[in-house]
Scaffold this active site. Structure first.
Site, mmCIF file in Angstrom:
data_model
loop_
_atom_site.group_PDB
_atom_site.id
_atom_site.type_symbol
_atom_site.label_atom_id
_atom_site.label_comp_id
_atom_site.label_asym_id
_atom_site.label_seq_id
_atom_site.Cartn_x
_atom_site.Cartn_y
_atom_site.Cartn_z
ATOM 1 N N PRO A 2 0.830 -1.054 0.303
ATOM 2 C CA PRO A 2 0.356 0.031 0.494
ATOM 3 C C PRO A 2 0.911 1.192 -0.230
ATOM 4 C CG PRO A 2 -0.769 -1.239 2.048
ATOM 5 C CD PRO A 2 0.884 -2.254 1.266
ATOM 6 N N LYS A 52 4.429 5.335 5.029
ATOM 7 C CA LYS A 52 3.762 3.622 5.037
ATOM 8 C C LYS A 52 3.648 3.128 5.817
ATOM 9 C CE LYS A 52 5.228 2.879 0.339
ATOM 10 N NZ LYS A 52 6.478 1.964 -0.787
ATOM 11 N N ARG A 259 11.544 -2.988 -8.971
ATOM 12 C CA ARG A 259 10.350 -2.280 -9.090
ATOM 13 C C ARG A 259 10.022 -2.258 -10.940
ATOM 14 N NH1 ARG A 259 7.728 -1.529 -4.222
ATOM 15 N NH2 ARG A 259 5.908 -1.032 -5.607
#
Length: 271
Positions: A2, A52, A259
């Site tokens: 998230p 986060k 990523r």
């Protein structure tokens, strides 16, 4: 994992349901049982997000009254009307009417105020926090030769910015993802920072990431809405080989520091 707007939504929901309320804290799964017993029956003072990370403070008379949560890749935090827990619930917080159930977090531990301060000190500027200092982020960016696409994902520089916001803010400002931080113009940095503030606030409000301008929405272009588990209308994220909504060129995809990175080679040429 998230992105930061999700954690800020969770903190707001915690405060809406439980702030200043006496709550029951348990660990149906058992892995947090000893810690849960120390704060069970105390008052939940406040929840706050930083990047986060989520910090939930209790008024329990112990040295470490703060629950530090990081969801990681598979963690989930859900709010439901009180009912028997389902699945592997690490922590349940409830007031007799509502329950917050935490499953599969990367971090879930009791910490002290000093430990909270140490944890947040390691984090960068959070676009969703009014006390964040973008000057700190600029200093680190300006001194680095790493690509700006890497720096935007560094939580010690930009807390809460993830893969979607990274790709989208670079596209919106036509920045080459490979532009070294020390080659980025200050004006471009300021524009991106201000844009992140606005985009992430919309994410908190709407619970999804939307980054396209009105002239590029499905309605404006007569195209089908995007179908993706993450929701929201975006320019480049997860749109590899599809035509750019602005110039029509195929969107590129590569891997940067583990990523997926998406960008338009024609639109994103600025340094």
């Amino acid at each position: 994992m998230p992105e930061g707007h999700v954690l800020h939504r969770l903190a707001a929901r915690f405060n809406e349901l439980f702030a200043d309320e006496q709550v029951q804290v348990s660990s149906p799964q058992g892995r947090f049982a000893e810690s849960a017993a120390l704060i069970d029956g105390s008052t939940l003072v406040q929840a706050q997000a930083w990047g986060k990370h989520l910090f939930v403070r209790f008024d329990a008379p112990i040295a470490d009254p703060i629950v530090h949560i990081h969801l990681g890749l598979i963690g989930k935090l859900s709010f439901t009307e009180l009912a028997p827990p389902v699945g592997q619930v690490r922590v349940r917080i409830n007031d007799g009417t509502w329950a917050a159930d935490l499953r599969g977090p990367q971090i879930c531990r009791l910490i002290s105020e000093d430990e909270e301060a140490a944890a947040t000190k390691k984090l960068g500027a959070d676009p969703l926090r009014s006390d964040s200092d973008p000057e700190r982020a600029w200093t680190k960016v300006h001194r680095s030769g790493k690509p700006i696409a890497s720096l935007l994902m560094n939580q010690a520089i930009f807390a809460g910015v993830g893969n979607i916001y990274r790709a989208e803010v670079l596209f919106r400002h036509r920045i080459d993802p490979q532009c070294p931080g020390n080659k980025l113009h200050r004006a471009s940095f300021d524009l991106m920072w201000n844009d992140l503030v606005q985009l992430m606030r919309l994410g908190v409000r709407d619970g999804r990431i939307d980054t396209v301008y009105p002239e590029h929405t499905p309605e404006a272009l007569g195209r089908p809405p995007r179908v993706d588990a993450h929701g929201g209308e975006v320019y480049v994220y997860r749109r590899a080989d599809q035509p750019c909504l602005v110039c029509g060129s195929p969107i590129h995809e590569t891997t940067l520091e583990g990523r997926h990175l998406f960008w338009c080679g024609r639109c994103q040429r600025r340094h």
